[in-house]
Design a protein around this motif. Structure first.
Motif, short mmCIF file in Angstrom:
data_model
loop_
_atom_site.label_atom_id
_atom_site.label_comp_id
_atom_site.label_asym_id
_atom_site.label_seq_id
_atom_site.Cartn_x
_atom_site.Cartn_y
_atom_site.Cartn_z
N ALA A 1 13.38 -32.84 -72.50
CA ALA A 1 12.64 -32.65 -71.25
C ALA A 1 12.09 -31.23 -71.16
CB ALA A 1 13.53 -32.95 -70.05
N ASP A 2 12.83 -30.26 -71.69
CA ASP A 2 12.36 -28.87 -71.67
C ASP A 2 11.13 -28.70 -72.56
OD1 ASP A 2 14.47 -28.24 -69.98
OD2 ASP A 2 15.76 -27.57 -71.63
N VAL A 3 11.15 -29.35 -73.70
CA VAL A 3 10.01 -29.29 -74.62
C VAL A 3 8.82 -29.99 -73.99
CG1 VAL A 3 9.18 -29.89 -76.93
CG2 VAL A 3 11.59 -29.28 -76.60
N ARG A 4 9.07 -31.15 -73.42
CA ARG A 4 8.01 -31.94 -72.79
C ARG A 4 7.36 -31.16 -71.65
NH1 ARG A 4 7.18 -36.38 -69.01
NH2 ARG A 4 5.82 -37.91 -69.99
N GLN A 5 8.15 -30.45 -70.89
CA GLN A 5 7.62 -29.68 -69.76
C GLN A 5 6.62 -28.62 -70.25
OE1 GLN A 5 10.59 -27.72 -67.38
NE2 GLN A 5 9.08 -26.74 -66.07
N ILE A 6 6.95 -27.94 -71.33
CA ILE A 6 6.04 -26.93 -71.90
C ILE A 6 4.76 -27.61 -72.38
CG2 ILE A 6 5.71 -25.26 -73.77
CD1 ILE A 6 8.79 -24.73 -73.55
N SER B 1 0.23 -20.71 -76.16
CA SER B 1 0.28 -19.26 -76.04
C SER B 1 1.44 -18.71 -76.87
CB SER B 1 0.48 -18.86 -74.58
OG SER B 1 1.79 -19.22 -74.15
N ILE B 2 1.43 -17.43 -77.09
CA ILE B 2 2.54 -16.79 -77.81
C ILE B 2 3.85 -17.01 -77.06
CG2 ILE B 2 3.52 -14.55 -78.48
CD1 ILE B 2 1.41 -15.48 -80.44
N GLU B 3 3.82 -16.88 -75.75
CA GLU B 3 5.06 -17.08 -74.98
C GLU B 3 5.54 -18.52 -75.07
OE1 GLU B 3 7.32 -14.92 -73.88
OE2 GLU B 3 5.93 -13.54 -74.86
N ASP B 4 4.60 -19.48 -75.00
CA ASP B 4 4.98 -20.88 -75.19
C ASP B 4 5.56 -21.09 -76.58
OD1 ASP B 4 4.30 -21.72 -72.65
OD2 ASP B 4 2.38 -22.61 -73.23
N CYS B 5 4.96 -20.46 -77.58
CA CYS B 5 5.46 -20.56 -78.95
C CYS B 5 6.88 -20.00 -79.04
CB CYS B 5 4.55 -19.82 -79.93
SG CYS B 5 2.99 -20.68 -80.26
N ARG B 6 7.11 -18.89 -78.37
CA ARG B 6 8.45 -18.29 -78.36
C ARG B 6 9.45 -19.28 -77.78
NH1 ARG B 6 9.47 -13.19 -79.01
NH2 ARG B 6 7.40 -12.48 -78.37
N ASP B 7 9.07 -19.90 -76.65
CA ASP B 7 9.96 -20.87 -75.99
C ASP B 7 10.16 -22.11 -76.85
OD1 ASP B 7 10.13 -19.11 -73.84
OD2 ASP B 7 8.62 -20.18 -72.65
N LEU B 8 9.08 -22.62 -77.43
CA LEU B 8 9.18 -23.80 -78.28
C LEU B 8 10.02 -23.54 -79.52
CD1 LEU B 8 5.52 -25.09 -78.00
CD2 LEU B 8 7.57 -26.27 -77.16
N LEU B 9 9.85 -22.36 -80.10
CA LEU B 9 10.63 -22.01 -81.28
C LEU B 9 12.12 -21.93 -80.92
CD1 LEU B 9 10.39 -21.30 -84.27
CD2 LEU B 9 10.08 -18.92 -83.61
N ALA B 10 12.42 -21.35 -79.78
CA ALA B 10 13.82 -21.27 -79.34
C ALA B 10 14.39 -22.67 -79.13
CB ALA B 10 13.93 -20.44 -78.06
#
Length: 131
Positions: A77-82, A58-67
């Motif tokens: 672990a944060d990336v893996r969780q997403i 999703s766009i929000e996941d992309c925002r989080d992954l990009l950050a």
């Protein structure tokens, strides 16, 4: 690079790039003439976003992954969780699609496909499933 050049380099439509800018995922520089000036770092972000979107994030996941991608102190672990959350959603969709396929296969098998007006497919679609 101008928007046409970065679009060609990333394979993303200019409209998508403008949208990503509008929602703050990329922030190209602006020249004196007001035109966007994309840097290599912008192209890298756009490639990243294109790949993530192609995987259905999703766009929000992309925002989080990009950050997280930009954060050198991130925890994997944060990336893996997403990614695990997205994978669970894909698995749920596959389960739903499989159930849809099975139902439709049953309806198609039940239909003789002849000149009679009786049609199990239409009857099945008309069922409400309410008790």
């Amino acid at each position: 690079m101008n928007i046409g050049e970065v679009a060609e380099k990333t394979g993303l439509p200019a409209k998508t790039i403008r949208y990503y800018e509008d929602i703050g995922l990329v922030r190209p520089l602006r020249g004196d003439n007001g035109y966007r000036q994309f840097r290599d770092s912008d192209a890298h972000k756009l490639n990243f976003l294109g790949r993530a979107r192609a995987l259905g994030f999703s766009i929000e996941d992309c925002r989080d992954l990009l950050a997280l991608w930009e954060d050198q102190d991130r925890a994997s672990a944060d990336v893996r969780q997403i990614a695990k959350g997205h994978l669970a959603e894909i698995e749920r969709k596959i389960t739903d699609l499989s159930a849809m396929r099975d139902t439709l296969q049953g309806l198609v098998r039940a239909c003789h496909g002849d000149d009679r007006p009786d049609c199990p497919i239409l009857n099945g679609l008309a069922e409400t499933g309410l008790s």
